[in-house]
Design a protein around this motif. Structure first.
Motif, short mmCIF file in Angstrom:
data_model
loop_
_atom_site.label_atom_id
_atom_site.label_comp_id
_atom_site.label_asym_id
_atom_site.label_seq_id
_atom_site.Cartn_x
_atom_site.Cartn_y
_atom_site.Cartn_z
N GLU A 155 1.35 -0.62 -0.13
CA GLU A 155 0.05 0.15 0.05
C GLU A 155 1.09 1.13 0.46
OE1 GLU A 155 -2.34 -0.05 2.84
OE2 GLU A 155 -3.52 -1.99 2.70
N HIS A 156 0.61 2.35 -1.16
CA HIS A 156 1.62 3.12 -1.11
C HIS A 156 0.67 4.07 -2.31
CE1 HIS A 156 2.79 1.41 -4.48
NE2 HIS A 156 3.01 0.71 -4.45
N GLU A 157 0.97 5.72 -1.77
CA GLU A 157 0.64 6.85 -2.53
C GLU A 157 1.46 7.52 -3.27
OE1 GLU A 157 -2.80 7.61 -1.06
OE2 GLU A 157 -2.06 8.90 0.44
N GLY A 158 1.14 8.13 -4.07
CA GLY A 158 2.49 9.77 -4.24
C GLY A 158 2.07 10.18 -5.31
N THR A 159 2.79 11.47 -5.78
CA THR A 159 2.46 12.08 -7.16
C THR A 159 3.19 12.68 -7.13
OG1 THR A 159 2.15 14.52 -5.31
CG2 THR A 159 0.02 13.77 -5.90
N LEU A 160 4.08 13.27 -8.67
CA LEU A 160 5.02 13.48 -8.75
C LEU A 160 4.44 14.69 -9.73
CD1 LEU A 160 6.40 10.33 -10.84
CD2 LEU A 160 6.52 10.95 -8.76
N PHE A 161 5.82 16.23 -10.28
CA PHE A 161 5.53 17.37 -10.97
C PHE A 161 6.74 16.96 -11.88
CE2 PHE A 161 6.97 21.00 -12.47
CZ PHE A 161 5.72 21.31 -13.21
N LEU A 162 6.77 16.58 -12.97
CA LEU A 162 7.52 16.73 -13.77
C LEU A 162 7.84 17.95 -15.57
CD1 LEU A 162 7.02 12.71 -15.04
CD2 LEU A 162 8.43 13.84 -13.60
N ASP A 163 8.59 18.46 -14.76
CA ASP A 163 9.36 19.44 -16.03
C ASP A 163 9.82 18.99 -16.84
OD1 ASP A 163 9.82 21.69 -16.93
OD2 ASP A 163 9.21 22.92 -15.00
N GLY A 164 9.50 19.45 -18.10
CA GLY A 164 9.40 18.84 -19.16
C GLY A 164 10.89 19.90 -19.89
N THR A 165 10.78 21.08 -19.69
CA THR A 165 11.56 22.29 -19.92
C THR A 165 12.84 22.39 -19.03
OG1 THR A 165 9.66 23.64 -20.91
CG2 THR A 165 12.01 24.59 -20.33
N ASP A 166 12.63 22.22 -17.41
CA ASP A 166 13.72 22.40 -16.60
C ASP A 166 13.72 21.31 -15.98
OD1 ASP A 166 15.84 22.88 -15.20
OD2 ASP A 166 15.12 24.85 -13.98
N PRO A 167 14.67 19.82 -16.01
CA PRO A 167 14.22 18.57 -15.19
C PRO A 167 14.55 18.88 -13.83
CG PRO A 167 15.57 18.18 -17.71
CD PRO A 167 14.32 19.42 -16.78
N SER A 168 15.21 19.55 -13.29
CA SER A 168 15.46 19.74 -11.99
C SER A 168 14.92 21.11 -11.13
CB SER A 168 16.96 20.90 -11.55
OG SER A 168 16.28 22.42 -12.59
N ALA B 271 2.69 2.97 3.30
CA ALA B 271 2.00 2.44 5.17
C ALA B 271 2.82 1.18 5.50
CB ALA B 271 0.68 1.48 4.50
N ILE B 272 3.15 0.91 6.29
CA ILE B 272 4.30 0.12 7.09
C ILE B 272 3.47 -1.05 7.66
CG2 ILE B 272 5.58 -0.27 9.00
CD1 ILE B 272 6.05 2.03 7.00
N ALA B 273 2.08 -0.54 7.73
CA ALA B 273 1.53 -2.19 8.25
C ALA B 273 1.34 -3.09 6.78
CB ALA B 273 0.38 -2.55 8.88
N SER B 274 1.34 -2.55 5.13
CA SER B 274 1.48 -3.51 4.28
C SER B 274 2.38 -4.42 3.56
CB SER B 274 1.01 -2.27 2.84
OG SER B 274 2.07 -1.88 3.03
N VAL B 275 3.62 -3.75 4.73
CA VAL B 275 4.82 -4.92 3.92
C VAL B 275 4.60 -6.78 4.70
CG1 VAL B 275 5.67 -5.17 6.64
CG2 VAL B 275 7.35 -5.12 4.97
N ASP B 276 5.08 -7.14 3.42
CA ASP B 276 5.11 -8.31 3.08
C ASP B 276 5.94 -9.33 2.26
OD1 ASP B 276 4.23 -10.50 1.69
OD2 ASP B 276 3.51 -9.56 0.43
N THR B 277 7.15 -9.83 3.29
CA THR B 277 7.50 -11.01 2.63
C THR B 277 7.99 -12.12 2.67
OG1 THR B 277 7.61 -11.49 5.19
CG2 THR B 277 9.55 -9.82 4.41
N GLY B 278 6.06 -12.47 2.44
CA GLY B 278 5.86 -13.75 2.14
C GLY B 278 5.76 -15.26 2.92
N ILE B 279 6.04 -14.45 4.75
CA ILE B 279 5.90 -15.01 5.44
C ILE B 279 5.84 -14.04 6.55
CG2 ILE B 279 7.72 -16.18 7.63
CD1 ILE B 279 8.11 -18.09 4.87
N ALA B 280 4.31 -15.11 7.27
CA ALA B 280 3.39 -14.10 7.70
C ALA B 280 3.69 -13.85 8.72
CB ALA B 280 1.23 -14.72 8.19
N ASP B 281 5.01 -14.52 9.90
CA ASP B 281 5.47 -14.89 11.06
C ASP B 281 6.24 -13.79 11.55
OD1 ASP B 281 3.60 -16.39 12.63
OD2 ASP B 281 5.28 -17.41 12.83
N ARG B 282 7.17 -12.88 10.30
CA ARG B 282 8.44 -12.42 10.13
C ARG B 282 7.58 -10.93 9.42
NH1 ARG B 282 11.81 -14.29 6.11
NH2 ARG B 282 10.58 -14.18 4.04
N ASP B 283 6.18 -10.94 8.67
CA ASP B 283 5.94 -9.87 8.58
C ASP B 283 5.62 -9.45 9.95
OD1 ASP B 283 6.27 -9.91 5.96
OD2 ASP B 283 4.37 -10.57 5.55
#
Length: 205
Positions: free
Chosen positions: A61-74, A83-95
């Motif tokens: 679980e994650h979300e985000g936004t970008l602003f891309l400037d093709g005239t001045d990339p900087s 969301a930290i709780a969404s961590v998934d390593t494939g092993i429930a106990d480890r998660d």
């Protein structure tokens, strides 16, 4: 995060006869606000376990936004929340252990965030974005190496851009210090962690 470069050789980005770079109209057209598509993006990590193998995981679980400037990339920017709780390593106990107070303490610190502070093109399709990474209310500077993967219009008519990136951190810098010593020497979990990003973002209408 000026994640732009030409994809054909018939458009000149730089006029070698001139003293200043020329603006590529194809890149300028990509300028705008984008929303990260979590269904087609991945934020993951790799960490050494017991000195002999790697454990890989993702944050679903994650979300985000970008602003891309093709005239001045900087001038391009990025903002991501995980969301930290969404961590998934494939092993429930480890998660569950990763979500506990030994590591992320997801109940008290539910979010990991990145806010960019600068961006630069380092050559070709390669870029570097710098910013502040916050984990467990600890904020430290971070640089991420990126490679622009191109742009396309999908079957729904949405304009997308994509990039891949990676960086390495020492988890102890953010207060993630739990470990256990091994009888033969060394520790159970390495301090160094590789973070990976595979991002698809959709341009705002």
């Amino acid at each position: 995060m000026g994640l732009f470069n030409r994809r054909t050789t018939d458009v000149a980005v730089l006029d070698t006869a001139a003293t200043t770079p020329q603006v590529d109209p194809a890149l300028t057209a990509l300028t705008g606000e984008y929303t990260i598509d979590p269904a087609h993006s991945s934020i993951g990590f790799t960490v050494r376990h017991a000195m002999v193998t790697n454990v890989r995981g993702t944050f679903g679980e994650h979300e985000g936004t970008l602003f891309l400037d093709g005239t001045d990339p900087s001038r391009s920017t990025a903002s991501i929340e995980v969301a930290i709780a969404s961590v998934d390593t494939g092993i429930a106990d480890r998660d569950a252990h990763l979500r506990s107070g030994d590591f992320f303490d997801a109940e008290q610190f539910p979010k990991m965030t990145f806010r960019s502070t600068g961006a630069e093109q380092v050559g070709g399709d390669k870029y570097r974005i710098t910013g502040d990474l916050t984990i467990k209310d600890v904020t430290r500077p971070l640089g991420i190496d990126l490679e622009f993967q191109g742009s396309a219009t999908d079957v729904y008519g949405s304009e997308r851009v994509g990039f891949e990136g990676s960086t390495e951190i020492l988890r102890s810098d953010w207060g993630l210090t739990w470990n256990a010593a091994l009888e033969a020497g060394g520790v159970m979990v390495s301090d160094k962690v590789k973070l990976t990003f595979d991002i698809s973002a959709i341009k705002a209408a």
